[in-house]
Design an enzyme around this catalytic site. Structure first.
Site, PDB file in Angstrom:
ATOM      1  N   GLY A 176       0.895  -0.782   0.052  1.00  0.00           N
ATOM      2  CA  GLY A 176       0.111  -0.112   0.039  1.00  0.00           C
ATOM      3  C   GLY A 176       1.315   1.393   0.039  1.00  0.00           C
ATOM      4  N   ASN A 205      -3.321  -8.314   0.791  1.00  0.00           N
ATOM      5  CA  ASN A 205      -4.262  -8.996  -0.684  1.00  0.00           C
ATOM      6  C   ASN A 205      -4.721  -8.028  -1.469  1.00  0.00           C
ATOM      7  OD1 ASN A 205      -5.333  -6.320   0.117  1.00  0.00           O
ATOM      8  ND2 ASN A 205      -7.290  -7.740   1.497  1.00  0.00           N
ATOM      9  N   GLY A 257      -4.112  -2.890  -5.338  1.00  0.00           N
ATOM     10  CA  GLY A 257      -2.756  -3.263  -6.430  1.00  0.00           C
ATOM     11  C   GLY A 257      -1.471  -3.234  -5.530  1.00  0.00           C
ATOM     12  N   THR A 286     -10.660  -6.054   9.555  1.00  0.00           N
ATOM     13  CA  THR A 286      -8.895  -6.753   9.391  1.00  0.00           C
ATOM     14  C   THR A 286      -8.588  -6.286  10.712  1.00  0.00           C
ATOM     15  OG1 THR A 286     -10.053  -6.003   6.613  1.00  0.00           O
ATOM     16  CG2 THR A 286      -7.994  -5.137   7.453  1.00  0.00           C
ATOM     17  N   ALA A 305       0.044   0.803  12.714  1.00  0.00           N
ATOM     18  CA  ALA A 305      -0.948   2.047  12.188  1.00  0.00           C
ATOM     19  C   ALA A 305      -1.337   2.403  12.762  1.00  0.00           C
ATOM     20  CB  ALA A 305      -0.738   2.027  10.728  1.00  0.00           C
ATOM     21  N   TYR A 336     -13.850   3.047  12.437  1.00  0.00           N
ATOM     22  CA  TYR A 336     -12.484   2.630  11.617  1.00  0.00           C
ATOM     23  C   TYR A 336     -10.744   4.086  12.966  1.00  0.00           C
ATOM     24  CZ  TYR A 336      -7.977   4.100   9.683  1.00  0.00           C
ATOM     25  OH  TYR A 336      -6.725   4.497   8.838  1.00  0.00           O
TER      26      TYR A 336
END
Ligand code: UDP
Length: 307
Positions: free
Chosen positions: A10, A32, A36, A92, A115, A142
Protein backbone atom coordinates in the site's frame (compact mmCIF):
# COMPACT_ATOMS: atom_id res chain seq x y z
CA UNK A 1 16.90 -7.85 10.33
CA UNK A 2 14.03 -9.83 8.87
CA UNK A 3 10.92 -7.67 8.83
CA UNK A 4 7.37 -8.68 7.92
CA UNK A 5 5.24 -5.81 6.63
CA UNK A 6 1.51 -6.40 6.42
CA UNK A 7 -0.03 -4.00 3.91
CA UNK A 8 3.47 -3.58 2.48
CA UNK A 9 2.14 -2.98 -1.04
CA UNK A 10 0.00 0.00 0.00
CA UNK A 11 0.91 3.67 0.11
CA UNK A 12 2.90 3.96 3.35
CA UNK A 13 3.82 0.26 3.33
CA UNK A 14 5.40 0.33 -0.14
CA UNK A 15 7.51 3.37 0.71
CA UNK A 16 8.69 1.72 3.93
CA UNK A 17 9.33 -1.59 2.13
CA UNK A 18 11.58 0.19 -0.36
CA UNK A 19 13.52 1.98 2.35
CA UNK A 20 14.08 -1.20 4.39
CA UNK A 21 15.15 -3.18 1.32
CA UNK A 22 17.54 -0.36 0.34
CA UNK A 23 19.03 -0.54 3.84
CA UNK A 24 19.73 -4.25 3.35
CA UNK A 25 17.00 -5.77 5.50
CA UNK A 26 15.22 -8.96 4.52
CA UNK A 27 11.58 -8.06 3.92
CA UNK A 28 8.48 -10.21 3.64
CA UNK A 29 5.25 -8.52 2.58
CA UNK A 30 1.70 -9.76 3.09
CA UNK A 31 -0.88 -7.81 1.13
CA UNK A 32 -4.26 -8.69 -0.33
CA UNK A 33 -3.67 -6.13 -3.12
CA UNK A 34 -7.01 -4.47 -2.45
CA UNK A 35 -5.60 -1.25 -3.92
CA UNK A 36 -3.07 -2.89 -6.25
CA UNK A 37 0.65 -3.35 -5.81
CA UNK A 38 2.52 -0.08 -5.24
CA UNK A 39 5.95 -1.67 -4.77
CA UNK A 40 8.34 -0.76 -7.60
CA UNK A 41 9.68 -3.68 -9.64
CA UNK A 42 13.32 -3.46 -8.51
CA UNK A 43 12.21 -3.58 -4.86
CA UNK A 44 9.65 -6.28 -5.57
CA UNK A 45 12.38 -8.59 -6.90
CA UNK A 46 14.17 -8.42 -3.56
CA UNK A 47 11.30 -9.23 -1.21
CA UNK A 48 9.27 -12.29 -0.40
CA UNK A 49 5.69 -11.44 -1.37
CA UNK A 50 2.65 -13.27 -0.04
CA UNK A 51 -0.74 -12.40 -1.46
CA UNK A 52 -3.04 -12.87 1.48
CA UNK A 53 -5.31 -11.35 4.05
CA UNK A 54 -4.32 -10.61 7.65
CA UNK A 55 -7.69 -11.99 8.72
CA UNK A 56 -6.31 -15.44 7.86
CA UNK A 57 -4.31 -16.64 10.87
CA UNK A 58 -2.24 -19.30 9.07
CA UNK A 59 -1.08 -16.76 6.50
CA UNK A 60 0.19 -14.45 9.23
CA UNK A 61 1.67 -17.30 11.27
CA UNK A 62 3.63 -18.74 8.33
CA UNK A 63 4.77 -15.37 7.02
CA UNK A 64 6.14 -14.25 10.39
CA UNK A 65 8.26 -17.37 11.00
CA UNK A 66 11.90 -16.33 11.42
CA UNK A 67 11.09 -12.59 11.50
CA UNK A 68 12.47 -10.15 14.08
CA UNK A 69 9.84 -7.42 13.68
CA UNK A 70 6.30 -7.23 12.32
CA UNK A 71 5.17 -3.91 10.88
CA UNK A 72 1.39 -4.16 10.81
CA UNK A 73 0.08 -1.60 8.31
CA UNK A 74 -2.64 -3.67 6.56
CA UNK A 75 -5.92 -1.78 6.86
CA UNK A 76 -8.98 -0.65 5.01
CA UNK A 77 -8.86 3.13 4.80
CA UNK A 78 -10.09 6.22 3.05
CA UNK A 79 -13.16 7.92 4.48
CA UNK A 80 -15.49 6.98 1.61
CA UNK A 81 -14.45 3.34 1.56
CA UNK A 82 -14.51 2.95 5.34
CA UNK A 83 -17.93 4.61 5.56
CA UNK A 84 -19.29 2.12 2.99
CA UNK A 85 -17.62 -0.90 4.64
CA UNK A 86 -17.62 -0.44 8.41
CA UNK A 87 -17.76 -4.17 9.23
CA UNK A 88 -14.91 -5.13 6.90
CA UNK A 89 -12.94 -2.21 8.27
CA UNK A 90 -13.35 -3.34 11.87
CA UNK A 91 -12.84 -7.03 11.08
CA UNK A 92 -9.60 -6.29 9.28
CA UNK A 93 -8.43 -4.20 12.22
CA UNK A 94 -9.53 -6.38 15.08
CA UNK A 95 -9.05 -9.88 13.64
CA UNK A 96 -5.92 -8.84 11.71
CA UNK A 97 -4.23 -7.37 14.77
CA UNK A 98 -5.21 -10.30 16.97
CA UNK A 99 -3.62 -12.61 14.37
CA UNK A 100 -0.46 -10.51 14.19
CA UNK A 101 -0.08 -10.51 17.97
CA UNK A 102 -0.77 -14.22 18.39
CA UNK A 103 1.59 -15.16 15.54
CA UNK A 104 4.24 -12.84 16.99
CA UNK A 105 4.05 -14.60 20.33
CA UNK A 106 4.32 -18.04 18.78
CA UNK A 107 7.19 -17.00 16.52
CA UNK A 108 9.11 -15.02 19.19
CA UNK A 109 8.90 -11.71 17.34
CA UNK A 110 10.76 -8.97 19.20
CA UNK A 111 8.51 -6.11 18.28
CA UNK A 112 5.30 -5.02 16.54
CA UNK A 113 4.85 -1.63 14.88
CA UNK A 114 1.19 -0.80 14.30
CA UNK A 115 -0.36 1.87 12.06
CA UNK A 116 -2.77 3.86 14.19
CA UNK A 117 -4.28 7.18 13.16
CA UNK A 118 -4.63 10.80 14.19
CA UNK A 119 -8.34 10.21 13.45
CA UNK A 120 -8.45 8.86 17.00
CA UNK A 121 -8.34 12.45 18.31
CA UNK A 122 -11.70 13.24 16.71
CA UNK A 123 -12.83 16.65 17.89
CA UNK A 124 -10.18 16.95 20.61
CA UNK A 125 -8.04 19.56 18.82
CA UNK A 126 -9.17 22.66 20.64
CA UNK A 127 -6.10 24.41 22.02
CA UNK A 128 -2.52 23.50 21.30
CA UNK A 129 -1.18 20.86 18.97
CA UNK A 130 -2.38 17.37 19.89
CA UNK A 131 -0.03 15.40 22.12
CA UNK A 132 -0.44 11.73 22.89
CA UNK A 133 -1.76 12.68 26.36
CA UNK A 134 -4.82 14.49 24.99
CA UNK A 135 -8.09 12.67 25.68
CA UNK A 136 -8.99 10.81 22.51
CA UNK A 137 -12.38 10.96 20.87
CA UNK A 138 -12.84 8.03 18.47
CA UNK A 139 -16.32 8.11 16.94
CA UNK A 140 -16.07 6.10 13.73
CA UNK A 141 -15.62 2.38 13.09
CA UNK A 142 -12.11 3.07 11.84
CA UNK A 143 -10.96 5.27 14.72
CA UNK A 144 -12.64 3.05 17.31
CA UNK A 145 -10.92 -0.08 15.99
CA UNK A 146 -7.56 1.71 15.84
CA UNK A 147 -7.96 2.84 19.46
CA UNK A 148 -9.02 -0.65 20.51
CA UNK A 149 -5.86 -2.05 18.93
CA UNK A 150 -3.64 0.50 20.68
CA UNK A 151 -5.02 -0.68 24.02
CA UNK A 152 -4.89 -4.33 22.94
CA UNK A 153 -1.19 -3.96 22.09
CA UNK A 154 -0.55 -2.14 25.38
CA UNK A 155 -2.25 -5.00 27.23
CA UNK A 156 -0.15 -7.61 25.46
CA UNK A 157 2.97 -5.68 26.33
CA UNK A 158 1.88 -5.46 29.95
CA UNK A 159 0.86 -9.09 30.31
CA UNK A 160 3.05 -10.97 27.81
CA UNK A 161 5.98 -8.61 27.44
CA UNK A 162 6.01 -8.09 23.65
CA UNK A 163 7.41 -4.69 22.61
CA UNK A 164 5.04 -2.63 20.52
CA UNK A 165 4.71 0.82 19.07
CA UNK A 166 1.52 2.37 17.71
CA UNK A 167 2.20 5.26 15.36
CA UNK A 168 -0.52 7.86 14.88
CA UNK A 169 -0.15 9.16 11.33
CA UNK A 170 -1.21 12.72 10.50
CA UNK A 171 -2.50 13.05 6.92
CA UNK A 172 0.47 11.46 5.21
CA UNK A 173 0.85 12.42 1.53
CA UNK A 174 3.33 11.64 -1.23
CA UNK A 175 4.50 9.13 -3.80
CA UNK A 176 2.21 6.11 -4.42
CA UNK A 177 -0.87 7.63 -2.79
CA UNK A 178 -4.14 7.21 -4.66
CA UNK A 179 -6.91 9.72 -4.91
CA UNK A 180 -8.96 8.52 -1.96
CA UNK A 181 -7.06 11.26 -0.09
CA UNK A 182 -7.27 14.96 -0.64
CA UNK A 183 -3.77 15.78 -1.91
CA UNK A 184 -3.63 13.35 -4.86
CA UNK A 185 -7.28 14.15 -5.60
CA UNK A 186 -6.52 17.87 -5.91
CA UNK A 187 -3.43 17.13 -8.04
CA UNK A 188 -5.52 15.01 -10.37
CA UNK A 189 -8.21 17.68 -10.66
CA UNK A 190 -5.66 20.48 -11.15
CA UNK A 191 -3.70 18.65 -13.84
CA UNK A 192 -6.88 17.72 -15.71
CA UNK A 193 -8.13 21.29 -15.59
CA UNK A 194 -11.14 20.28 -13.48
CA UNK A 195 -12.46 22.29 -10.54
CA UNK A 196 -10.90 21.43 -7.21
CA UNK A 197 -13.69 20.10 -4.99
CA UNK A 198 -13.23 21.72 -1.59
CA UNK A 199 -15.71 20.38 0.95
CA UNK A 200 -17.60 22.86 3.12
CA UNK A 201 -15.95 26.20 3.82
CA UNK A 202 -12.47 24.84 3.23
CA UNK A 203 -11.48 26.33 6.58
CA UNK A 204 -11.10 22.91 8.22
CA UNK A 205 -7.44 22.24 8.92
CA UNK A 206 -5.15 19.24 8.67
CA UNK A 207 -1.51 18.61 9.47
CA UNK A 208 0.11 17.13 6.33
CA UNK A 209 3.15 14.90 6.81
CA UNK A 210 5.39 14.07 3.88
CA UNK A 211 5.87 10.35 3.16
CA UNK A 212 9.69 10.39 3.36
CA UNK A 213 9.51 12.05 6.79
CA UNK A 214 6.94 9.47 7.89
CA UNK A 215 9.16 6.62 6.72
CA UNK A 216 12.19 8.17 8.44
CA UNK A 217 10.24 8.39 11.69
CA UNK A 218 9.05 4.76 11.39
CA UNK A 219 12.56 3.47 10.71
CA UNK A 220 13.90 5.26 13.76
CA UNK A 221 11.04 4.03 15.91
CA UNK A 222 11.83 0.42 15.03
CA UNK A 223 14.68 0.66 17.54
CA UNK A 224 12.63 1.68 20.58
CA UNK A 225 11.96 -0.68 23.48
CA UNK A 226 8.80 -1.15 25.55
CA UNK A 227 5.34 0.08 24.51
CA UNK A 228 4.71 3.52 23.05
CA UNK A 229 2.04 5.47 21.25
CA UNK A 230 3.68 8.12 19.10
CA UNK A 231 2.39 10.87 16.82
CA UNK A 232 4.11 11.36 13.48
CA UNK A 233 3.04 14.91 12.66
CA UNK A 234 4.43 17.82 10.68
CA UNK A 235 3.19 20.28 13.35
CA UNK A 236 1.78 22.76 10.83
CA UNK A 237 -1.86 23.47 10.25
CA UNK A 238 -3.18 24.05 6.73
CA UNK A 239 -6.71 25.05 5.72
CA UNK A 240 -7.99 22.81 2.93
CA UNK A 241 -8.80 25.77 0.66
CA UNK A 242 -5.17 26.92 1.01
CA UNK A 243 -3.99 23.44 0.06
CA UNK A 244 -6.15 23.74 -3.07
CA UNK A 245 -4.65 27.17 -3.89
CA UNK A 246 -1.12 25.88 -3.36
CA UNK A 247 -1.67 22.93 -5.70
CA UNK A 248 -3.20 25.17 -8.37
CA UNK A 249 -0.16 27.43 -8.12
CA UNK A 250 2.42 24.63 -8.20
CA UNK A 251 0.82 22.96 -11.21
CA UNK A 252 0.19 26.28 -13.00
CA UNK A 253 -3.36 25.06 -13.49
CA UNK A 254 -6.26 27.19 -14.66
CA UNK A 255 -8.65 25.16 -12.48
CA UNK A 256 -11.06 26.95 -10.21
CA UNK A 257 -11.92 25.94 -6.69
CA UNK A 258 -15.51 24.86 -6.14
CA UNK A 259 -16.87 24.81 -2.61
CA UNK A 260 -19.35 21.97 -2.31
CA UNK A 261 -21.08 20.09 0.48
CA UNK A 262 -19.15 17.02 1.55
CA UNK A 263 -20.93 13.74 0.78
CA UNK A 264 -23.22 12.87 3.72
CA UNK A 265 -21.28 9.73 4.55
CA UNK A 266 -18.26 11.88 5.44
CA UNK A 267 -20.06 13.80 8.18
CA UNK A 268 -19.05 11.51 11.05
CA UNK A 269 -15.43 11.68 9.93
CA UNK A 270 -15.14 15.40 9.39
CA UNK A 271 -13.31 17.40 12.05
CA UNK A 272 -12.72 21.14 11.96
CA UNK A 273 -9.17 21.08 13.16
CA UNK A 274 -6.25 18.66 13.37
CA UNK A 275 -2.64 19.46 14.16
CA UNK A 276 -0.21 17.26 16.03
CA UNK A 277 2.85 17.56 18.19
CA UNK A 278 5.88 15.41 17.39
CA UNK A 279 7.60 16.18 20.70
CA UNK A 280 7.39 12.59 21.84
CA UNK A 281 8.77 11.33 18.52
CA UNK A 282 11.63 13.78 18.95
CA UNK A 283 12.29 12.65 22.53
CA UNK A 284 12.42 9.00 21.45
CA UNK A 285 14.38 9.38 18.21
CA UNK A 286 15.91 12.87 17.97
CA UNK A 287 13.88 13.39 14.79
CA UNK A 288 10.86 15.44 13.78
CA UNK A 289 9.26 15.66 10.33
CA UNK A 290 10.61 18.75 8.62
CA UNK A 291 9.36 18.88 5.02
CA UNK A 292 6.96 21.81 4.63
CA UNK A 293 3.74 21.14 2.74
CA UNK A 294 4.84 23.45 -0.11
CA UNK A 295 8.14 21.61 -0.47
CA UNK A 296 6.44 18.21 -0.28
CA UNK A 297 3.83 19.16 -2.89
CA UNK A 298 6.58 20.34 -5.27
CA UNK A 299 8.41 17.05 -4.79
CA UNK A 300 5.31 15.01 -5.63
CA UNK A 301 4.59 17.11 -8.70
CA UNK A 302 8.12 16.39 -9.88
CA UNK A 303 8.01 12.67 -9.10
CA UNK A 304 4.46 11.90 -10.24
CA UNK A 305 4.14 14.27 -13.16
CA UNK A 306 7.82 14.55 -14.27
CA UNK A 307 7.74 18.34 -13.75
N1 UDP B 1 -11.49 17.16 1.25
C1 UDP B 1 -11.97 18.08 0.36
N2 UDP B 1 -12.23 17.69 -0.92
C2 UDP B 1 -12.02 16.41 -1.36
C3 UDP B 1 -11.52 15.45 -0.43
C4 UDP B 1 -11.27 15.87 0.88
O1 UDP B 1 -12.19 19.27 0.69
O2 UDP B 1 -12.25 16.11 -2.54
C5 UDP B 1 -11.20 17.58 2.64
C6 UDP B 1 -11.96 16.76 3.68
O3 UDP B 1 -13.23 17.34 3.89
C7 UDP B 1 -11.03 16.83 4.88
C8 UDP B 1 -9.65 17.00 4.28
O4 UDP B 1 -9.83 17.37 2.91
O5 UDP B 1 -11.34 17.98 5.66
C9 UDP B 1 -8.80 15.74 4.33
O6 UDP B 1 -9.56 14.70 3.77
P1 UDP B 1 -8.96 13.24 3.56
O7 UDP B 1 -10.09 12.35 3.13
O8 UDP B 1 -7.75 13.28 2.70
O9 UDP B 1 -8.43 12.82 5.04
P2 UDP B 1 -9.14 12.90 6.49
O10 UDP B 1 -8.38 13.92 7.25
O11 UDP B 1 -10.58 13.26 6.32
O12 UDP B 1 -8.95 11.52 7.02
Amino acid sequence: MHILITGGAGFIGSNLTKRLVDEGHTVTVIDNLLRGNKIDSSTFEKIKFIKGDVRDFDTVLNASKGCDIVVHFAAILGVDIVADNPVDTMDTEVIGTRNVILASQINNIKKIMYASTSGIYGHSAIGNALTEEVLVDPRTSYAMAKRYNEIYLASHHEEKGIDAIAVRFFNVYGHNQDNRMVVPRFFEQATKGEALTVFGTGKQTRDFTYIDDTVEACVRLLNTKGFHIVNIANEHEWCIDDVAKEIVEITGSSSETSFIDAPKKRYDYEVERRVGSSDKLFELTGYRPNTSLSEGLKKIYKINYNK
